[in-house]
Design an enzyme around this catalytic site. Sequence first.
Site, short mmCIF file in Angstrom:
data_model
loop_
_atom_site.label_atom_id
_atom_site.label_comp_id
_atom_site.label_asym_id
_atom_site.label_seq_id
_atom_site.Cartn_x
_atom_site.Cartn_y
_atom_site.Cartn_z
N LYS A 9 50.30 -20.23 -27.68
CA LYS A 9 50.66 -19.53 -28.91
C LYS A 9 51.88 -18.63 -28.68
O LYS A 9 52.26 -18.36 -27.52
CB LYS A 9 49.45 -18.71 -29.39
N TYR A 49 45.99 -24.56 -39.70
CA TYR A 49 44.75 -23.78 -39.71
C TYR A 49 44.07 -23.81 -41.09
O TYR A 49 43.35 -22.86 -41.44
CB TYR A 49 45.02 -22.34 -39.27
N ASN A 112 45.48 -14.51 -28.63
CA ASN A 112 44.64 -14.97 -27.52
C ASN A 112 45.25 -16.15 -26.75
O ASN A 112 44.54 -16.93 -26.14
CB ASN A 112 43.21 -15.25 -28.00
N HIS A 115 45.37 -22.22 -27.97
CA HIS A 115 44.52 -22.92 -28.94
C HIS A 115 44.01 -24.20 -28.30
O HIS A 115 44.72 -24.83 -27.51
CB HIS A 115 45.32 -23.29 -30.19
N GLU A 126 44.77 -32.77 -35.36
CA GLU A 126 45.74 -31.81 -34.80
C GLU A 126 46.81 -32.52 -33.97
O GLU A 126 47.98 -32.13 -34.00
CB GLU A 126 44.99 -30.77 -33.95
P1 ATP Z 1 41.66 -21.75 -31.73
O1 ATP Z 1 41.24 -22.52 -32.97
O2 ATP Z 1 42.99 -21.04 -31.90
O3 ATP Z 1 41.59 -22.58 -30.50
P2 ATP Z 1 39.04 -20.66 -31.54
O4 ATP Z 1 38.58 -22.04 -31.88
O5 ATP Z 1 38.51 -20.03 -30.30
O6 ATP Z 1 40.62 -20.58 -31.47
P3 ATP Z 1 38.71 -19.98 -34.33
O7 ATP Z 1 37.44 -19.43 -34.86
O8 ATP Z 1 39.04 -21.40 -34.60
O9 ATP Z 1 38.74 -19.68 -32.75
O10 ATP Z 1 39.88 -19.04 -34.85
C1 ATP Z 1 41.23 -19.47 -34.82
C2 ATP Z 1 42.10 -18.34 -34.37
O11 ATP Z 1 42.09 -17.32 -35.37
C3 ATP Z 1 41.63 -17.62 -33.11
O12 ATP Z 1 42.00 -18.24 -31.91
C4 ATP Z 1 42.31 -16.29 -33.26
O13 ATP Z 1 43.71 -16.37 -32.92
C5 ATP Z 1 42.18 -16.04 -34.75
N1 ATP Z 1 40.94 -15.31 -35.07
C6 ATP Z 1 39.67 -15.77 -35.01
N2 ATP Z 1 38.77 -14.85 -35.37
C7 ATP Z 1 39.51 -13.74 -35.67
C8 ATP Z 1 39.20 -12.43 -36.11
N3 ATP Z 1 37.93 -12.06 -36.34
N4 ATP Z 1 40.20 -11.58 -36.31
C9 ATP Z 1 41.50 -11.93 -36.11
N5 ATP Z 1 41.86 -13.17 -35.70
C10 ATP Z 1 40.89 -14.05 -35.47
MG MG Z 2 39.35 -23.13 -33.52
#
Ligand code: ATP
Ligand code: MG
Length: 138
Positions: A9, A49, A112, A115, A126
């Site tokens: 990211k 997303y 974080n 992804h 994706e």
């Molecule tokens: P990713 O899809 O990016 O691999 P993930 O599957 O671990 O991450 P998701 O629940 O799909 O998590 O959320 C997508 C992304 O949205 C997260 O990686 C993070 O960057 C952001 N995100 C998720 N939850 C929160 C939150 N509560 N507050 C802010 N940002 C969040």
């Molecule tokens: Mg995810």
Amino acid sequence: MERTLSIIKPDGVKRGLIGEVVRMLEQNNLDIVAMKMLHMTKKQAEGFYAVHRERPFFESLTDFMSSGPAIVMVLEGDNAITRYRDLMGATDCREAAEGTIRKAFATDIEQNVVHGSDAPETASFEIAYFFNRFEIIR
Ligand code: ATP
Ligand code: MG
């Protein structure tokens, strides 16, 4: 053999973590079969997303994902989706296990670093979102 989409990211690129993340992928036998750098538009981030459209963090997440260049990769290996998710660690880095990418480098639940696709159907969507079949090795 399974394929998954990985993104370093914008926070990871900005902080100079491309090499560190790639090294962890290589050490864990997640083969990189496609790779490029791109700067997503807000619209591209929203499309990527789209499953999170209704979430309170959608606006901020898509601003973040379009804030600078990112590295998108296709990873291949046995059980690649789950193995890469395990290597990434929990979404919230405070809950991420020792030895994971997010434990080592993430600073925030949103910023974080990486992804990863969460299921075979999302991986297909994706990968096709960023790569055509001529851009993937083999
Ligand atoms: P990713 O899809 O990016 O691999 P993930 O599957 O671990 O991450 P998701 O629940 O799909 O998590 O959320 C997508 C992304 O949205 C997260 O990686 C993070 O960057 C952001 N995100 C998720 N939850 C929160 C939150 N509560 N507050 C802010 N940002 C969040
Ligand atoms: Mg995810």
